[in-house]
Design a protein around this motif. Structure first.
Motif, mmCIF file in Angstrom:
data_model
loop_
_atom_site.group_PDB
_atom_site.id
_atom_site.type_symbol
_atom_site.label_atom_id
_atom_site.label_comp_id
_atom_site.label_asym_id
_atom_site.label_seq_id
_atom_site.Cartn_x
_atom_site.Cartn_y
_atom_site.Cartn_z
ATOM 1 N N VAL A 1 1.184 -19.612 -4.581
ATOM 2 C CA VAL A 1 2.583 -19.305 -4.907
ATOM 3 C C VAL A 1 2.643 -18.154 -5.904
ATOM 4 C CG1 VAL A 1 4.706 -20.176 -5.955
ATOM 5 C CG2 VAL A 1 3.381 -21.639 -4.404
ATOM 6 N N TYR A 2 1.816 -18.248 -6.947
ATOM 7 C CA TYR A 2 1.808 -17.198 -7.967
ATOM 8 C C TYR A 2 1.168 -15.914 -7.449
ATOM 9 C CZ TYR A 2 3.328 -20.531 -11.507
ATOM 10 O OH TYR A 2 4.054 -21.436 -12.233
ATOM 11 N N ALA A 3 0.109 -16.047 -6.645
ATOM 12 C CA ALA A 3 -0.542 -14.859 -6.101
ATOM 13 C C ALA A 3 0.432 -14.043 -5.256
ATOM 14 C CB ALA A 3 -1.756 -15.265 -5.270
ATOM 15 N N ASP A 4 1.188 -14.723 -4.384
ATOM 16 C CA ASP A 4 2.184 -14.028 -3.560
ATOM 17 C C ASP A 4 3.202 -13.308 -4.440
ATOM 18 O OD1 ASP A 4 0.985 -14.915 -1.255
ATOM 19 O OD2 ASP A 4 2.382 -16.562 -0.916
ATOM 20 N N ARG A 5 3.636 -14.005 -5.485
ATOM 21 C CA ARG A 5 4.669 -13.441 -6.361
ATOM 22 C C ARG A 5 4.130 -12.239 -7.145
ATOM 23 N NH1 ARG A 5 7.048 -17.751 -10.326
ATOM 24 N NH2 ARG A 5 7.064 -18.854 -8.328
ATOM 25 N N ILE A 6 2.918 -12.389 -7.683
ATOM 26 C CA ILE A 6 2.327 -11.316 -8.489
ATOM 27 C C ILE A 6 2.038 -10.082 -7.647
ATOM 28 C CG2 ILE A 6 0.246 -10.652 -9.783
ATOM 29 C CD1 ILE A 6 0.170 -13.623 -10.745
ATOM 30 N N LEU A 7 1.450 -10.262 -6.467
ATOM 31 C CA LEU A 7 1.124 -9.118 -5.618
ATOM 32 C C LEU A 7 2.387 -8.421 -5.123
ATOM 33 C CD1 LEU A 7 -1.887 -10.642 -3.639
ATOM 34 C CD2 LEU A 7 -1.962 -8.888 -5.428
ATOM 35 N N GLU A 8 3.439 -9.209 -4.878
ATOM 36 C CA GLU A 8 4.716 -8.600 -4.486
ATOM 37 C C GLU A 8 5.274 -7.748 -5.623
ATOM 38 O OE1 GLU A 8 8.161 -7.618 -2.362
ATOM 39 O OE2 GLU A 8 6.299 -8.523 -1.650
ATOM 40 N N LEU A 9 5.190 -8.252 -6.852
ATOM 41 C CA LEU A 9 5.686 -7.494 -8.004
ATOM 42 C C LEU A 9 4.857 -6.233 -8.234
ATOM 43 C CD1 LEU A 9 6.475 -10.393 -10.503
ATOM 44 C CD2 LEU A 9 8.125 -8.861 -9.422
ATOM 45 N N LEU A 10 3.552 -6.323 -8.054
ATOM 46 C CA LEU A 10 2.702 -5.149 -8.199
ATOM 47 C C LEU A 10 3.058 -4.083 -7.171
ATOM 48 C CD1 LEU A 10 -0.782 -6.783 -8.895
ATOM 49 C CD2 LEU A 10 0.578 -5.416 -10.494
ATOM 50 N N TYR A 11 3.341 -4.532 -5.940
ATOM 51 C CA TYR A 11 3.734 -3.587 -4.896
ATOM 52 C C TYR A 11 5.059 -2.917 -5.270
ATOM 53 C CZ TYR A 11 5.477 -1.832 -0.446
ATOM 54 O OH TYR A 11 6.004 -1.028 0.545
ATOM 55 N N GLU A 12 6.018 -3.704 -5.747
ATOM 56 C CA GLU A 12 7.311 -3.138 -6.129
ATOM 57 C C GLU A 12 7.147 -2.166 -7.295
ATOM 58 O OE1 GLU A 12 10.277 -6.072 -6.823
ATOM 59 O OE2 GLU A 12 10.148 -6.944 -4.815
ATOM 60 N N ALA A 13 6.256 -2.498 -8.228
ATOM 61 C CA ALA A 13 6.013 -1.598 -9.356
ATOM 62 C C ALA A 13 5.435 -0.269 -8.883
ATOM 63 C CB ALA A 13 5.061 -2.268 -10.349
ATOM 64 N N GLU A 14 4.492 -0.342 -7.934
ATOM 65 C CA GLU A 14 3.902 0.875 -7.368
ATOM 66 C C GLU A 14 4.968 1.723 -6.692
ATOM 67 O OE1 GLU A 14 0.819 2.235 -3.811
ATOM 68 O OE2 GLU A 14 1.014 0.120 -4.354
ATOM 69 N N GLN A 15 5.823 1.063 -5.907
ATOM 70 C CA GLN A 15 6.870 1.788 -5.212
ATOM 71 C C GLN A 15 7.859 2.411 -6.184
ATOM 72 O OE1 GLN A 15 5.176 1.916 -2.422
ATOM 73 N NE2 GLN A 15 7.012 1.698 -1.214
ATOM 74 N N ALA A 16 8.206 1.672 -7.245
ATOM 75 C CA ALA A 16 9.186 2.166 -8.210
ATOM 76 C C ALA A 16 8.671 3.393 -8.944
ATOM 77 C CB ALA A 16 9.531 1.061 -9.203
#
Length: 312
Positions: free
Chosen positions: A92-107
């Motif tokens: 659950v946390y891995a999915d959330r963290i990797l999604e946030l990292l992807y969004e940070a990269e995109q931002a």
């Protein structure tokens, strides 16, 4: 680490007693990505293949992660690997963290002019005939963008885009998926190819079909076409690349269904024979998919703009 404490707190008592010691060390995004892949694929070997990693490295990283957390994350059996309660909480946390990292990269790549990394995928038949010329134009317009290109099957590429391993991909469509945007690119003609010479259609259809993979997009069309011709069995040989398929067909090992644009050069060289298929079996659509996520980098936005220009 509060995340680790929470993960282990949610688990059973035997796992819970380790939570303080597990939080003493950190884990990086690579650990989580490998853990996520094993959890999704259900085996070390499949995860290694999906990540393009050496299998022993995946095994070592999972063991190191379990040692660090001092709790088993997977049940291991002859049927594969399934998550323990602690593993389910970590996912659950891995999915959330990797999604946030992807969004940070995109931002961070949302500035102007476009720059950064653009990771793309394509079905092999479209990589050279369509995407490579398009990327040449794109690179001349946006030299600050560094792109990487991988090829694969439609399902595999879709999953890589959904999991943010790719920013976008050229695939066979159409598709309707809640996590993907799809744009139709162009129509292709699907043709039957065989070794050089004059052939009877029924003779050819009794030969093995050479495809990229067992789940190849063309298989459904091939099965429907054969049934329409009164043939109810399909023998499939799985080949890895376009060149190996063309060479196999040229050598008489079987026949194949491929887009006309990908076989034109081989036909002109006299290496294969090409036969048209009747409607609707000759229709093939190619499109571009990218994530429905909120943050789209300027590099991807620029590519989408070029793709949608009328002259292309």
């Amino acid at each position: 680490m509060k995340i680790i404490d929470s993960i282990l707190h949610e688990s059973d008592g035997a796992e819970c007693r380790y939570k303080r010691r597990a939080g003493d060390q950190g884990m990086d995004a690579g650990d989580l990505k490998i853990f996520q892949a094993v959890a999704r694929e259900g085996s070390i070997s499949k995860a290694a293949l999906a990540l393009n990693y050496v299998q022993s490295n995946v095994t070592t990283r999972i063991k190191q992660l379990e040692t660090q957390l001092q709790v088993p994350l997977f049940h291991r059996s002859n049927r594969g690997m399934s998550l323990t309660p602690a593993g389910e909480n970590l996912l659950v946390y891995a999915d959330r963290i990797l999604e946030l990292l992807y969004e940070a990269e995109q931002a961070t790549q949302a500035g102007n002019p476009p720059s950064g990394m653009l990771r793309l995928g394509a079905i092999e038949t479209a990589a050279s005939t369509f995407l490579t010329p398009l990327l040449a134009e794109y690179s001349s317009c946006y030299p600050e963008v560094h792109h990487a290109l991988v090829t694969g099957g439609t399902h595999e590429l879709n999953q890589k885009v959904i999991q943010h391993e790719l920013h976008g991909a050229l695939i066979y469509g159409p598709i309707d998926h809640p996590d993907l945007n799809y744009m139709k690119m162009y129509d292709e003609e699907l043709v039957l190819i065989a070794q050089p010479g004059v052939h009877e259609i029924h003779e050819l259809l009794s030969k093995p079909m050479l495809f990229f993979e067992i789940g190849c997009t063309h298989r459904t069309q091939a099965e429907s076409f054969l049934q329409d011709q009164g043939i109810h069995s399909l023998s499939i040989m799985e080949y890895g690349t376009l060149d190996t398929i063309l060479n196999g067909v040229s050598a008489g090992l079987g026949v194949s269904l491929l887009p006309r644009s990908s076989v034109t050069k081989a036909e002109l060289r006299g290496e294969i024979s090409v036969m048209s298929l009747p409607d609707p079996y000759c229709r093939l659509e190619v499109g571009f998919v990218y994530s429905r996520g909120e943050h789209i980098s300027s590099a991807l936005s620029a590519l989408v703009q070029i793709i949608t220009e009328p002259e292309l």
